[in-house]
Design a protein around this motif. Structure first.
Motif, short mmCIF file in Angstrom:
data_model
loop_
_atom_site.label_atom_id
_atom_site.label_comp_id
_atom_site.label_asym_id
_atom_site.label_seq_id
_atom_site.Cartn_x
_atom_site.Cartn_y
_atom_site.Cartn_z
N PRO A 21 57.16 -1.74 17.18
CA PRO A 21 55.98 -1.60 18.43
C PRO A 21 56.38 -1.81 19.44
CG PRO A 21 55.65 -2.76 16.95
CD PRO A 21 56.60 -2.37 16.70
N SER A 22 57.49 -2.32 20.23
CA SER A 22 58.06 -2.75 21.45
C SER A 22 58.84 -2.79 22.10
CB SER A 22 57.11 -3.57 22.13
OG SER A 22 57.39 -4.58 23.03
N LYS A 23 59.38 -1.95 22.74
CA LYS A 23 60.78 -1.89 23.83
C LYS A 23 61.19 -2.70 24.37
CE LYS A 23 58.49 1.06 27.51
NZ LYS A 23 58.66 2.30 28.14
N GLU A 24 59.85 -3.56 25.15
CA GLU A 24 60.27 -5.18 25.75
C GLU A 24 60.84 -5.79 24.73
OE1 GLU A 24 57.48 -3.13 26.42
OE2 GLU A 24 57.93 -2.54 28.87
N ASP A 25 60.42 -5.93 23.48
CA ASP A 25 61.03 -7.13 22.34
C ASP A 25 62.44 -6.19 22.24
OD1 ASP A 25 58.65 -8.05 23.02
OD2 ASP A 25 57.78 -7.53 21.04
N LEU A 26 62.72 -5.13 21.77
CA LEU A 26 63.76 -5.03 21.46
C LEU A 26 64.60 -4.96 22.57
CD1 LEU A 26 64.97 -3.23 19.32
CD2 LEU A 26 64.73 -1.27 20.48
N ALA A 27 64.22 -5.07 23.62
CA ALA A 27 65.59 -5.21 25.26
C ALA A 27 66.07 -6.56 25.25
CB ALA A 27 64.97 -4.80 26.34
N ASN A 28 64.75 -7.66 24.60
CA ASN A 28 64.78 -9.03 24.83
C ASN A 28 66.07 -9.51 23.71
OD1 ASN A 28 63.25 -9.72 26.80
ND2 ASN A 28 61.39 -9.73 25.74
N ALA A 29 65.68 -8.64 22.34
CA ALA A 29 66.22 -8.74 20.90
C ALA A 29 67.92 -8.59 22.00
CB ALA A 29 65.94 -9.15 20.01
N GLY A 30 67.92 -7.36 22.02
CA GLY A 30 69.03 -7.04 22.69
C GLY A 30 70.02 -7.43 23.78
N ALA A 31 69.11 -9.13 24.18
CA ALA A 31 70.30 -9.32 25.21
C ALA A 31 70.16 -8.87 26.62
CB ALA A 31 71.16 -9.84 24.73
N THR A 32 69.71 -7.46 27.12
CA THR A 32 69.33 -7.06 27.95
C THR A 32 67.66 -6.88 28.51
OG1 THR A 32 68.17 -5.15 26.88
CG2 THR A 32 70.45 -5.44 26.91
N LYS A 33 67.36 -6.68 30.05
CA LYS A 33 66.89 -7.09 30.85
C LYS A 33 65.74 -6.19 31.15
CE LYS A 33 68.04 -11.11 33.88
NZ LYS A 33 69.70 -11.53 33.73
N ARG A 34 66.52 -4.53 31.02
CA ARG A 34 66.09 -3.69 31.03
C ARG A 34 65.05 -3.21 29.57
NH1 ARG A 34 64.95 0.05 35.01
NH2 ARG A 34 64.83 1.69 33.05
N PRO A 35 63.88 -2.59 29.38
CA PRO A 35 63.18 -1.99 28.51
C PRO A 35 64.09 -0.88 27.65
CG PRO A 35 61.46 -2.10 29.64
CD PRO A 35 63.25 -2.51 30.87
N THR A 36 64.47 -1.13 26.38
CA THR A 36 65.28 -0.87 25.52
C THR A 36 64.51 1.01 24.76
OG1 THR A 36 67.08 -2.25 25.82
CG2 THR A 36 66.89 -0.02 23.97
N CYS A 37 65.01 1.65 24.49
CA CYS A 37 64.35 2.78 23.93
C CYS A 37 64.92 2.31 22.22
CB CYS A 37 64.92 4.36 24.26
SG CYS A 37 64.08 4.69 25.65
N CYS A 38 65.58 2.43 22.08
CA CYS A 38 66.56 2.50 21.19
C CYS A 38 68.16 2.03 21.15
CB CYS A 38 66.70 3.76 19.97
SG CYS A 38 67.89 4.59 20.95
N VAL A 39 68.80 0.95 19.46
CA VAL A 39 69.65 0.07 19.85
C VAL A 39 69.87 0.55 17.61
CG1 VAL A 39 69.31 -1.15 21.03
CG2 VAL A 39 68.99 -1.44 18.25
N LEU A 40 71.89 0.36 17.81
CA LEU A 40 72.41 1.06 16.18
C LEU A 40 73.10 -1.02 16.56
CD1 LEU A 40 72.82 3.04 14.80
CD2 LEU A 40 74.95 3.63 15.38
N VAL A 41 72.95 -0.96 15.30
CA VAL A 41 73.57 -1.98 14.48
C VAL A 41 74.59 -1.81 13.69
CG1 VAL A 41 72.87 -4.89 13.77
CG2 VAL A 41 70.60 -3.98 14.93
#
Length: 157
Positions: free
Chosen positions: A101-121
């Motif tokens: 649901p949230s780009k902010e939560d995704l950024a926090n989990a990915g250890a960045t301060k900026r909101p992130t659109c997508c990540v590839l694990v």
């Protein structure tokens, strides 16, 4: 004292409603609460072990190079045109993907301060090696989340 926790709970529910209202119409398959929590935990662990590609540009480049993994896309991106091509690339490369649901939560989990659109694990780090125990733990979490995402996607289509 009890009213404080009640107001906090109502504020949290209000925030969750706002997150769901901001979702893009193409955000499917959307992870439920439990899967979202597991996915973000996997993203956090992958970020610690440097097994994560952040942002649209890096993710697209990795997919085109043939790297395999789990693609996690934020559902509240505006304008939505920024990420509309990512699910298509994932489907062509047989990479499971899921929306959170949230780009902010995704950024926090990915250890960045900026909101992130997508990540590839990724299943293994791009540089160096992981210890055997850490590799197995990450792989176990990855397999569990990837299988749940595949089940979710199969139930949708």
């Amino acid at each position: 004292m009890g009213s404080d926790t009640e107001t906090e709970k109502s504020q949290q529910k209000e925030r969750e409603k706002k997150k769901l209202m901001a979702l893009a119409p193409i955000a499917k398959p959307l992870a439920g609460k439990k899967l979202c929590k597991r996915t973000l935990k996997l993203v956090r662990r992958a970020a610690e072990h440097k097994c994560l590609k952040r942002g649209v540009k890096e993710v697209v480049k990795s997919i085109r190079r043939g790297n395999k993994g789990l693609c996690v896309i934020a559902g509240n991106i505006s304008p939505i045109d920024v990420i509309t091509h990512v699910p298509i690339l994932c489907e062509e490369a047989n990479i499971p993907y899921v929306y959170v649901p949230s780009k902010e939560d995704l950024a926090n989990a990915g250890a960045t301060k900026r909101p992130t659109c997508c990540v590839l694990v990724l299943t293994k780090p791009t540089k160096g090696e992981l210890g055997q125990e850490e590799q197995e733990k990450l792989k176990g979490d990855y397999d569990q989340v990837a299988s749940e995402v595949s089940e979710l996607a199969n139930s949708m289509f």
